[in-house]
Design a protein around this motif. Structure first.
Motif, short mmCIF file in Angstrom:
data_model
loop_
_atom_site.label_atom_id
_atom_site.label_comp_id
_atom_site.label_asym_id
_atom_site.label_seq_id
_atom_site.Cartn_x
_atom_site.Cartn_y
_atom_site.Cartn_z
N UNK A 207 0.88 -1.18 0.00
CA UNK A 207 0.00 0.00 0.00
C UNK A 207 0.91 1.22 0.00
N UNK A 208 0.53 2.22 -0.78
CA UNK A 208 1.35 3.44 -0.88
C UNK A 208 0.44 4.63 -0.59
N UNK A 209 0.88 5.48 0.35
CA UNK A 209 0.02 6.62 0.72
C UNK A 209 0.37 7.87 -0.10
N UNK A 210 -0.33 8.96 0.19
CA UNK A 210 -0.16 10.19 -0.62
C UNK A 210 1.25 10.75 -0.50
N UNK A 211 1.95 10.42 0.61
CA UNK A 211 3.34 10.90 0.78
C UNK A 211 4.33 9.98 0.08
N UNK A 212 3.87 8.94 -0.56
CA UNK A 212 4.76 8.01 -1.25
C UNK A 212 5.40 7.00 -0.31
N UNK A 213 4.81 6.81 0.90
CA UNK A 213 5.36 5.83 1.85
C UNK A 213 4.68 4.48 1.61
N UNK A 214 5.52 3.43 1.65
CA UNK A 214 5.01 2.08 1.34
C UNK A 214 4.98 1.21 2.60
N UNK A 215 3.87 0.48 2.78
CA UNK A 215 3.83 -0.59 3.78
C UNK A 215 3.39 -1.86 3.07
N UNK A 216 3.68 -3.02 3.69
CA UNK A 216 3.23 -4.30 3.14
C UNK A 216 1.87 -4.62 3.73
N UNK A 217 1.08 -5.37 3.00
CA UNK A 217 -0.32 -5.53 3.41
C UNK A 217 -0.88 -6.88 2.98
N UNK A 218 -1.80 -7.42 3.79
CA UNK A 218 -2.59 -8.59 3.39
C UNK A 218 -4.07 -8.21 3.51
N UNK A 219 -4.90 -8.76 2.61
CA UNK A 219 -6.34 -8.45 2.59
C UNK A 219 -7.16 -9.63 3.11
#
Ligand code: NDP
Length: 504
Positions: A207-219
């Motif tokens: 997932x990437x937010x408006x600041x361009x920071x990335x986290x890993x994610x599971x749905x």
């Protein structure tokens, strides 16, 4: 008026090119035949019939689908800039296709199998396809094994039968499958309906937010109807009476206005956490324990509209993990990386180069690019330019604000890494086994023994070692059901599970 029947008020039957047909009886030389070549409407009908089928999906051939709505219930914009998550209360249209994995298009719905759970979100910034299953993990972690694994689930090349020896031969040589094998043979192996199962994106995504920071994610999609499963006896009875139980249940529930719902959640892991997590966070055979990575609610998904035409909308629905949108990205997961190519490729084969123009697959937002023509195009680009770069002011151009942040991959070594060494394939399968009560353990081990006893003796022994390593009781019970005495082969205390070294 053309093509209307003034006497009966119903439309007039026509040929495919729209010409009214007067009589639909074969045109013959005399009442007993032969036929005349000039009966072009008959020729057209026969020719079209011969071409009605398209290749069935290699996997997930039998499925059911419905449209619905995804509604945001919790603000996750700190993690993702994706337009569909932009504000609480926002609604996005979805199409969901459920399926079984191994059976052909006519297979019975109520079989023991993993269920596909593929969701297409028609967002204003493109279609996002989450092509998951009703299980949070999968059987293999290296894409070289995927096609081989599916071969073992399908039919034997000579007998054309499903083959337990083939299946257990593969599983026993791929202990990374143990976690998913345990889920498959557990009491959740035969969902009662498509409404009563959870869905999982299974892979790790970013997932990437408006600041361009990335986290890993599971749905995760948690069924609000609850989990409901069939016993082996109920499944046999259901299949004997009706091969389409799940299609019927889903269609009728929606037609009655009983709209199934799922609570949509994510798990989030930072890059820093990923570096120290005791398992490889991109390994598709592993979950992220809820205690360490709690579920964060994102929204609710409801299915509320049946398709009008099964072939057009369900059979031609094309889901591909490569359909990502700004704010949602891929991860290093090797299986995901392979699926990014493979699913798009299979649609090129089944549906053609313009499969994204078929109404069920067509984005609800404008599609602006320079890809053109090909078989079956809907011609929607009209006179617009078909080359880039160009100097036409109104022509589409890239927008740098949508560019993904760079991926820091460190000092990467390119190699064919062995996916079978330095992996803990046993702890999580054992954790799941230890969650089960005594009755569940008994049913699970009897089911496994029922299949495994049809495999060669050497395969039984190889696979027994895996069960034993996951949990001593797991291995002992299956050995007992198989009539194999393994007491001489195990350590005297037999205290069970000893996790092997984990790797990241
Ligand atoms: P938790 O106790 O926090 O979670 C257990 C999870 O297992 C719940 O999501 C539950 O789903 C699910 N579950 C319960 N029974 C079964 C079953 N028969 N088959 C499959 N899933 C079942 O423990 P952990 O997060 O530490 O996970 C322990 C084990 O649970 C894992 O090794 C994995 O096999 C399984 N699991 C874990 C998931 C995860 O994302 N962490 C997701 C699904 C399964 P529900 O709440 O719907 O009953």
């Amino acid at each position: 008026m053309a093509n209307s029947n003034s006497e009966t008020k119903c439309p007039v039957l026509t040929t495919a090119n729209g010409a009214p047909i007067g009589v639909q009886q074969a045109l013959t030389a005399g009442p007993r035949g032969p036929l005349l070549m000039q009966d072009v409407a008959l020729l057209e009908q026969m020719q079209h019939f011969n071409r009605e089928r398209i290749p069935e999906r290699v996997v997930h051939a039998k499925g059911s689908g419905a449209y619905g709505t995804f509604t945001v219930t919790n603000d996750v914009t700190e993690y993702s800039r994706a337009a569909l998550f932009s504000k609480v209360g926002k609604k996005t249209e979805v199409f969901l296709r459920f399926s079984t994995v191994a059976g052909e298009r006519g297979a019975a719905d109520a079989e023991r199998d993993v269920r596909g759970f593929a969701v297409k979100f028609y967002t204003e910034e493109g279609n996002w396809d989450l092509v998951g299953n009703n299980t949070p993990v999968f059987f293999v972690r290296d894409p070289y094994k995927f096609q081989n694994f599916i071969h073992t689930q399908k039919r034997h090349p000579q007998t054309n039968l499903r083959d337990q020896d083939m299946q257990w031969d593969f599983w026993s040589q791929c202990p990374e499958s143990l976690h998913q094998v345990t889920i498959l043979f557990s009491d959740r192996g035969i969902p009662s309906t498509y409404r009563h199962l959870n869905g999982y994106g299974s892979h790790t995504f970013s997932l990437i937010n408006a600041e361009g920071e990335r986290v890993w994610c599971k749905f995760h999609f948690k069924s609000k109807q609850g989990i409901r499963n069939m016993t082996d006896e109920e499944s046999a009875a259901a299949i004997g009476g009706d091969r389409e139980t799940h299609q019927r249940d889903l269609f009728n529930a929606i037609a009655r206005g009983e709209f199934p719902k799922w609570r949509v959640c994510i798990q989030v892991m930072t890059q820093k956490q990923a570096e120290t997590f005791r398992w490889n966070p991109f390994d598709l055979t592993k979950v992220w324990p809820h205690k360490e990575f709690p579920l964060i609610e994102v929204g609710e998904m409801e299915l509320n509209r049946n398709p009008e035409n099964y072939f057009a909308e369900v059979e031609q629905a094309a889901f591909k993990p490569s359909a990502l949108v700004p704010g949602i990205g891929s991860s290093p997961d090797k299986m995901l990386q392979a699926r990014l190519m493979s699913y798009a490729d299979t649609h090129l084969h089944r549906l053609g180069v313009n499969h994204h123009q078929i109404p069920v697959n067509k984005p609800r937002c404008p599609v602006m690019n320079y890809i053109r023509d090909g078989q079956g195009t809907d011609g929607s680009y009209g006179a617009a330019a078909n080359y880039w770069p160009n100097s036409i002011a109104s022509a589409p151009k890239p927008d740098a604000s949508y560019a993904d942040p760079a991926w820091a991959l460190g000092q990467t070594v390119v190699d064919r890494f062995d996916s079978t060494v330095d992996h803990d394939d046993f702890t999580q399968a054992g954790n799941l086994y230890r969650m089960f009560d005594d009755g569940h353990r008994d049913r699970l081990t009897r089911r496994i023994a029922g299949g495994l006893k049809q495999a060669r003796a050497e395969i039984q022994m190889r696979q027994l070692c895996h069960f034993y390593r996951a949990d001593a009781d797991y291995g002992m019970r299956i050995a007992k059901h198989l009539g194999i005495d393994i007491s001489a082969m195990v350590p005297p205390t037999g205290a069970g599970h000893k996790p092997v070294a984990a790797s990241v």
